[in-house]
Design a protein around this motif. Structure first.
Motif, PDB file in Angstrom:
ATOM      1  N   ASP A  37      13.385   1.743 -10.877  1.00 57.13           N
ATOM      2  CA  ASP A  37      14.431   0.909 -10.272  1.00 57.13           C
ATOM      3  C   ASP A  37      14.666  -0.366 -11.096  1.00 57.13           C
ATOM      4  O   ASP A  37      15.805  -0.833 -11.200  1.00 57.13           O
ATOM      5  CB  ASP A  37      14.056   0.546  -8.841  1.00 57.13           C
ATOM      6  CG  ASP A  37      14.044   1.761  -7.915  1.00 57.13           C
ATOM      7  OD1 ASP A  37      14.690   2.770  -8.257  1.00 57.13           O
ATOM      8  OD2 ASP A  37      13.384   1.687  -6.863  1.00 57.13           O
ATOM      9  N   ILE A  38      13.616  -0.903 -11.654  1.00 55.23           N
ATOM     10  CA  ILE A  38      13.783  -2.060 -12.546  1.00 55.23           C
ATOM     11  C   ILE A  38      14.565  -1.644 -13.786  1.00 55.23           C
ATOM     12  O   ILE A  38      15.463  -2.366 -14.238  1.00 55.23           O
ATOM     13  CB  ILE A  38      12.412  -2.658 -12.921  1.00 55.23           C
ATOM     14  CG1 ILE A  38      11.768  -3.295 -11.675  1.00 55.23           C
ATOM     15  CG2 ILE A  38      12.552  -3.686 -14.037  1.00 55.23           C
ATOM     16  CD1 ILE A  38      10.314  -3.686 -11.866  1.00 55.23           C
ATOM     17  N   GLU A  39      14.257  -0.466 -14.314  1.00 55.89           N
ATOM     18  CA  GLU A  39      15.006   0.021 -15.478  1.00 55.89           C
ATOM     19  C   GLU A  39      16.482   0.232 -15.122  1.00 55.89           C
ATOM     20  O   GLU A  39      17.377  -0.113 -15.916  1.00 55.89           O
ATOM     21  CB  GLU A  39      14.391   1.322 -15.993  1.00 55.89           C
ATOM     22  CG  GLU A  39      15.017   1.794 -17.295  1.00 55.89           C
ATOM     23  CD  GLU A  39      14.238   2.907 -17.960  1.00 55.89           C
ATOM     24  OE1 GLU A  39      14.612   3.264 -19.096  1.00 55.89           O
ATOM     25  OE2 GLU A  39      13.260   3.405 -17.383  1.00 55.89           O
ATOM     26  N   ALA A  40      16.747   0.755 -13.934  1.00 57.18           N
ATOM     27  CA  ALA A  40      18.133   0.900 -13.484  1.00 57.18           C
ATOM     28  C   ALA A  40      18.811  -0.463 -13.377  1.00 57.18           C
ATOM     29  O   ALA A  40      19.998  -0.615 -13.706  1.00 57.18           O
ATOM     30  CB  ALA A  40      18.172   1.617 -12.139  1.00 57.18           C
ATOM     31  N   SER A  41      18.059  -1.465 -12.945  1.00 55.95           N
ATOM     32  CA  SER A  41      18.603  -2.822 -12.839  1.00 55.95           C
ATOM     33  C   SER A  41      18.879  -3.411 -14.212  1.00 55.95           C
ATOM     34  O   SER A  41      19.848  -4.166 -14.397  1.00 55.95           O
ATOM     35  CB  SER A  41      17.630  -3.712 -12.062  1.00 55.95           C
ATOM     36  OG  SER A  41      17.381  -3.199 -10.762  1.00 55.95           O
ATOM     37  N   ILE A  42      18.043  -3.074 -15.182  1.00 57.27           N
ATOM     38  CA  ILE A  42      18.293  -3.501 -16.563  1.00 57.27           C
ATOM     39  C   ILE A  42      19.610  -2.897 -17.059  1.00 57.27           C
ATOM     40  O   ILE A  42      20.447  -3.587 -17.668  1.00 57.27           O
ATOM     41  CB  ILE A  42      17.114  -3.089 -17.480  1.00 57.27           C
ATOM     42  CG1 ILE A  42      15.833  -3.830 -17.083  1.00 57.27           C
ATOM     43  CG2 ILE A  42      17.449  -3.367 -18.954  1.00 57.27           C
ATOM     44  CD1 ILE A  42      14.584  -3.296 -17.766  1.00 57.27           C
ATOM     45  N   GLY A  52       0.795  -1.215   0.000  1.00 55.67           N
ATOM     46  CA  GLY A  52       0.000   0.000   0.000  1.00 55.67           C
ATOM     47  C   GLY A  52       0.833   1.272   0.000  1.00 55.67           C
ATOM     48  O   GLY A  52       0.375   2.322  -0.456  1.00 55.67           O
ATOM     49  N   GLN A  53       2.061   1.187   0.506  1.00 56.10           N
ATOM     50  CA  GLN A  53       2.953   2.357   0.556  1.00 56.10           C
ATOM     51  C   GLN A  53       3.839   2.478  -0.676  1.00 56.10           C
ATOM     52  O   GLN A  53       4.456   3.519  -0.893  1.00 56.10           O
ATOM     53  CB  GLN A  53       3.866   2.255   1.781  1.00 56.10           C
ATOM     54  CG  GLN A  53       3.176   2.147   3.110  1.00 56.10           C
ATOM     55  CD  GLN A  53       4.165   1.858   4.223  1.00 56.10           C
ATOM     56  OE1 GLN A  53       5.254   2.439   4.285  1.00 56.10           O
ATOM     57  NE2 GLN A  53       3.823   0.932   5.103  1.00 56.10           N
ATOM     58  N   PHE A  54       3.927   1.421  -1.454  1.00 64.67           N
ATOM     59  CA  PHE A  54       4.918   1.325  -2.522  1.00 64.67           C
ATOM     60  C   PHE A  54       4.542   2.188  -3.721  1.00 64.67           C
ATOM     61  O   PHE A  54       3.407   2.162  -4.197  1.00 64.67           O
ATOM     62  CB  PHE A  54       5.023  -0.146  -2.944  1.00 64.67           C
ATOM     63  CG  PHE A  54       5.950  -0.419  -4.092  1.00 64.67           C
ATOM     64  CD1 PHE A  54       7.301  -0.141  -4.006  1.00 64.67           C
ATOM     65  CD2 PHE A  54       5.471  -0.991  -5.265  1.00 64.67           C
ATOM     66  CE1 PHE A  54       8.154  -0.413  -5.055  1.00 64.67           C
ATOM     67  CE2 PHE A  54       6.315  -1.269  -6.315  1.00 64.67           C
ATOM     68  CZ  PHE A  54       7.653  -0.974  -6.221  1.00 64.67           C
ATOM     69  N   ASN A  55       5.512   2.950  -4.208  1.00 63.90           N
ATOM     70  CA  ASN A  55       5.332   3.768  -5.410  1.00 63.90           C
ATOM     71  C   ASN A  55       5.727   2.936  -6.631  1.00 63.90           C
ATOM     72  O   ASN A  55       6.909   2.690  -6.856  1.00 63.90           O
ATOM     73  CB  ASN A  55       6.193   5.033  -5.303  1.00 63.90           C
ATOM     74  CG  ASN A  55       6.016   5.964  -6.489  1.00 63.90           C
ATOM     75  OD1 ASN A  55       5.906   5.535  -7.629  1.00 63.90           O
ATOM     76  ND2 ASN A  55       6.007   7.258  -6.215  1.00 63.90           N
ATOM     77  N   GLN A  56       4.741   2.489  -7.378  1.00 64.24           N
ATOM     78  CA  GLN A  56       5.024   1.570  -8.477  1.00 64.24           C
ATOM     79  C   GLN A  56       5.787   2.240  -9.616  1.00 64.24           C
ATOM     80  O   GLN A  56       6.610   1.581 -10.274  1.00 64.24           O
ATOM     81  CB  GLN A  56       3.718   0.959  -8.982  1.00 64.24           C
ATOM     82  CG  GLN A  56       3.049   0.098  -7.919  1.00 64.24           C
ATOM     83  CD  GLN A  56       1.775  -0.555  -8.393  1.00 64.24           C
ATOM     84  OE1 GLN A  56       1.685  -1.015  -9.525  1.00 64.24           O
ATOM     85  NE2 GLN A  56       0.773  -0.576  -7.525  1.00 64.24           N
ATOM     86  N   ASP A  57       5.537   3.498  -9.862  1.00 67.47           N
ATOM     87  CA  ASP A  57       6.291   4.192 -10.908  1.00 67.47           C
ATOM     88  C   ASP A  57       7.773   4.258 -10.550  1.00 67.47           C
ATOM     89  O   ASP A  57       8.646   4.072 -11.406  1.00 67.47           O
ATOM     90  CB  ASP A  57       5.736   5.602 -11.125  1.00 67.47           C
ATOM     91  CG  ASP A  57       4.327   5.588 -11.720  1.00 67.47           C
ATOM     92  OD1 ASP A  57       4.004   4.642 -12.461  1.00 67.47           O
ATOM     93  OD2 ASP A  57       3.551   6.520 -11.431  1.00 67.47           O
ATOM     94  N   ALA A  58       8.059   4.523  -9.267  1.00 71.77           N
ATOM     95  CA  ALA A  58       9.454   4.509  -8.819  1.00 71.77           C
ATOM     96  C   ALA A  58      10.035   3.104  -8.938  1.00 71.77           C
ATOM     97  O   ALA A  58      11.215   2.932  -9.280  1.00 71.77           O
ATOM     98  CB  ALA A  58       9.550   5.002  -7.378  1.00 71.77           C
TER      99      ALA A  58
END
Length: 233
Positions: free
Chosen positions: A99-104, A89-95
């Motif tokens: 972070d997934i893109e940074a991991s890519i 409920g607290q998680f910002n999915q766009d952020a």
């Protein structure tokens, strides 16, 4: 088998931890493993280790680093299950997608600038895997029992690379109407394949714990392995 590494966030936001598992030989491709609401826990790390055994560089970013860095929860413990739902409920999915893109980017760097990168996610991660396919240049993406995908169908036009979704028929978080909307919205998409698992509940492919359903998990994982072999090879 693995180790924790640092990944630079996009837009100068700092850095976050990720679990990294390396294969015995030189990897030709990498896979980003996207967590459930329980953090990069032993089950997610084991997913990475298994992918490394298949020859991939596997990276599981700590997507909750802004709200609960390093959290590891056990979904079989009611209080920890509830904490995971609270974090969702607290998680910002766009952020999280950033972070997934940074991991890519990190995976491509570790591959030496060549080689493809895929993503596989579970629960929350299944939803984020779909979003990753819509919003990044990921080469292939797999989502297990993704939640709320029906609300993301307006982005499906942006899917350019292959996507596979595993749907639990008796998912306590994805009701029959939602499953039907997923099929209606995606069955005719040339890049998307949906598989149904009748009688299975949310979390059936977890590596460990009460939710695991071995036969269905093995079937889904075999399909995922074949999918990645085809599209990341």
């Amino acid at each position: 088998m693995g180790e924790m590494i640092d990944v630079a966030a996009l837009n100068g936001e700092g850095s976050f931890k990720a679990y990294r598992a390396d294969p015995a030989g030189k990897p030709n491709a990498a896979i980003i493993v996207i967590q459930e609401v329980f953090g990069v826990n032993p089950g997610i790390r084991q997913k990475c280790d298994r992918l490394a055994e298949q020859g991939y560089l596997a990276i599981a970013p700590d997507l909750f680093w802004r709200i609960a860095p390093g959290v590891e929860l056990n979904p079989d413990v009611p209080e920890e299950l509830q904490k995971g739902l609270d974090l969702f409920g607290q998680f910002n999915q766009d952020a999280g997608i950033r972070d997934i893109e940074a991991s890519i980017h990190k995976a491509r760097e570790l591959l030496g600038g060549t080689g493809k990168v895929g993503a596989v996610g579970y629960c929350l991660g299944g939803r984020l895997a779909f979003m990753t396919a819509c919003r990044t240049d990921i080469d292939a993406a797999v989502g297990y029992y993704g939640v709320g995908v029906d609300g993301l169908l307006g982005e499906k036009h942006a899917i350019a690379n292959p996507v596979m979704m595993h749907i639990a028929g008796e998912d306590g978080f994805v009701d029959k109407a939602t499953q039907q909307k997923m099929h209606e919205g995606l069955d005719d998409h040339p890049k998307v394949t949906l598989y149904d698992y009748p009688g299975e509940d949310h979390g059936f492919a977890t590596e460990m714990g009460d939710r695991r359903s071995p036969e269905a998990a093995d079937l889904a994982d075999q399909r995922t392995a074949a999918f990645f072999a085809e599209h990341l090879g």
